[in-house]
Scaffold this motif. Sequence first.
Motif, PDB file in Angstrom:
ATOM      1  N   ALA A  17      36.328  13.283  20.928  1.00  0.00           N
ATOM      2  CA  ALA A  17      36.391  11.953  20.311  1.00  0.00           C
ATOM      3  C   ALA A  17      35.050  11.554  19.713  1.00  0.00           C
ATOM      4  CB  ALA A  17      36.836  10.922  21.337  1.00  0.00           C
ATOM      5  N   LEU A  18      33.964  11.874  20.393  1.00  0.00           N
ATOM      6  CA  LEU A  18      32.638  11.571  19.844  1.00  0.00           C
ATOM      7  C   LEU A  18      32.390  12.329  18.544  1.00  0.00           C
ATOM      8  CD1 LEU A  18      30.457  11.539  23.077  1.00  0.00           C
ATOM      9  CD2 LEU A  18      30.898   9.601  21.557  1.00  0.00           C
ATOM     10  N   GLY A  28      25.275   9.633  12.926  1.00  0.00           N
ATOM     11  CA  GLY A  28      24.695  10.734  13.679  1.00  0.00           C
ATOM     12  C   GLY A  28      24.576  10.490  15.169  1.00  0.00           C
ATOM     13  N   ARG A  29      24.640   9.225  15.588  1.00  0.00           N
ATOM     14  CA  ARG A  29      24.523   8.927  17.017  1.00  0.00           C
ATOM     15  C   ARG A  29      25.667   9.535  17.819  1.00  0.00           C
ATOM     16  NH1 ARG A  29      22.845   2.663  16.218  1.00  0.00           N
ATOM     17  NH2 ARG A  29      20.743   3.097  15.441  1.00  0.00           N
ATOM     18  N   ALA A  34      27.402  13.914  21.492  1.00  0.00           N
ATOM     19  CA  ALA A  34      28.209  15.117  21.730  1.00  0.00           C
ATOM     20  C   ALA A  34      27.318  16.310  22.045  1.00  0.00           C
ATOM     21  CB  ALA A  34      29.096  15.410  20.526  1.00  0.00           C
ATOM     22  N   VAL A  35      26.200  16.432  21.336  1.00  0.00           N
ATOM     23  CA  VAL A  35      25.278  17.542  21.601  1.00  0.00           C
ATOM     24  C   VAL A  35      24.702  17.421  23.009  1.00  0.00           C
ATOM     25  CG1 VAL A  35      23.051  18.552  20.970  1.00  0.00           C
ATOM     26  CG2 VAL A  35      24.684  17.982  19.197  1.00  0.00           C
ATOM     27  N   ALA A  44      24.086  25.159  19.945  1.00  0.00           N
ATOM     28  CA  ALA A  44      24.781  26.212  19.194  1.00  0.00           C
ATOM     29  C   ALA A  44      25.912  25.615  18.361  1.00  0.00           C
ATOM     30  CB  ALA A  44      25.326  27.268  20.153  1.00  0.00           C
ATOM     31  N   ALA A  45      26.595  24.615  18.913  1.00  0.00           N
ATOM     32  CA  ALA A  45      27.656  23.947  18.159  1.00  0.00           C
ATOM     33  C   ALA A  45      27.076  23.210  16.961  1.00  0.00           C
ATOM     34  CB  ALA A  45      28.415  22.978  19.057  1.00  0.00           C
ATOM     35  N   LEU A  46      25.905  22.615  17.139  1.00  0.00           N
ATOM     36  CA  LEU A  46      25.261  21.906  16.031  1.00  0.00           C
ATOM     37  C   LEU A  46      24.892  22.864  14.904  1.00  0.00           C
ATOM     38  CD1 LEU A  46      24.295  19.141  15.095  1.00  0.00           C
ATOM     39  CD2 LEU A  46      22.099  19.640  16.167  1.00  0.00           C
TER      40      LEU A  46
END
Length: 113
Positions: A17-18, A28-29, A34-35, A44-46
């Motif tokens: 959801a985030l 971006g917040r 989420a990060v 790694a997802a970023l």
Amino acid sequence: MGMSGWAAGCYVAVVGALAALGGLTENGRFYLAAVLLTLPVGPAALVAVYAARGLLTSVGGLFTETRGPDGADPAWLTAAGVVANTLLFTAAAVATVLLVERFAARRRVSRRP
């Protein structure tokens, strides 16, 4: 399903959801949250988010414009980006849950007499 399974499912849902809110609001917040929630897999997802954006733009650019007349992103690119980002961060949350479960199982085994 035990309580830990419900907690893991809620955790994955919150991270997804985030990521979706980050894409829909272009804030971006939400991505930062989420990060941070998916550490150590979150960075790694970023990186994968930026790679996915590049792939979407380059492959999509073969078939259609990647910029609107006003210089904004077209709707297809925005929608595809939100979906890709949500999937990547959700996968990072699932990977984090699996890492925590594996770590907990190792601790249980090492504590046995």
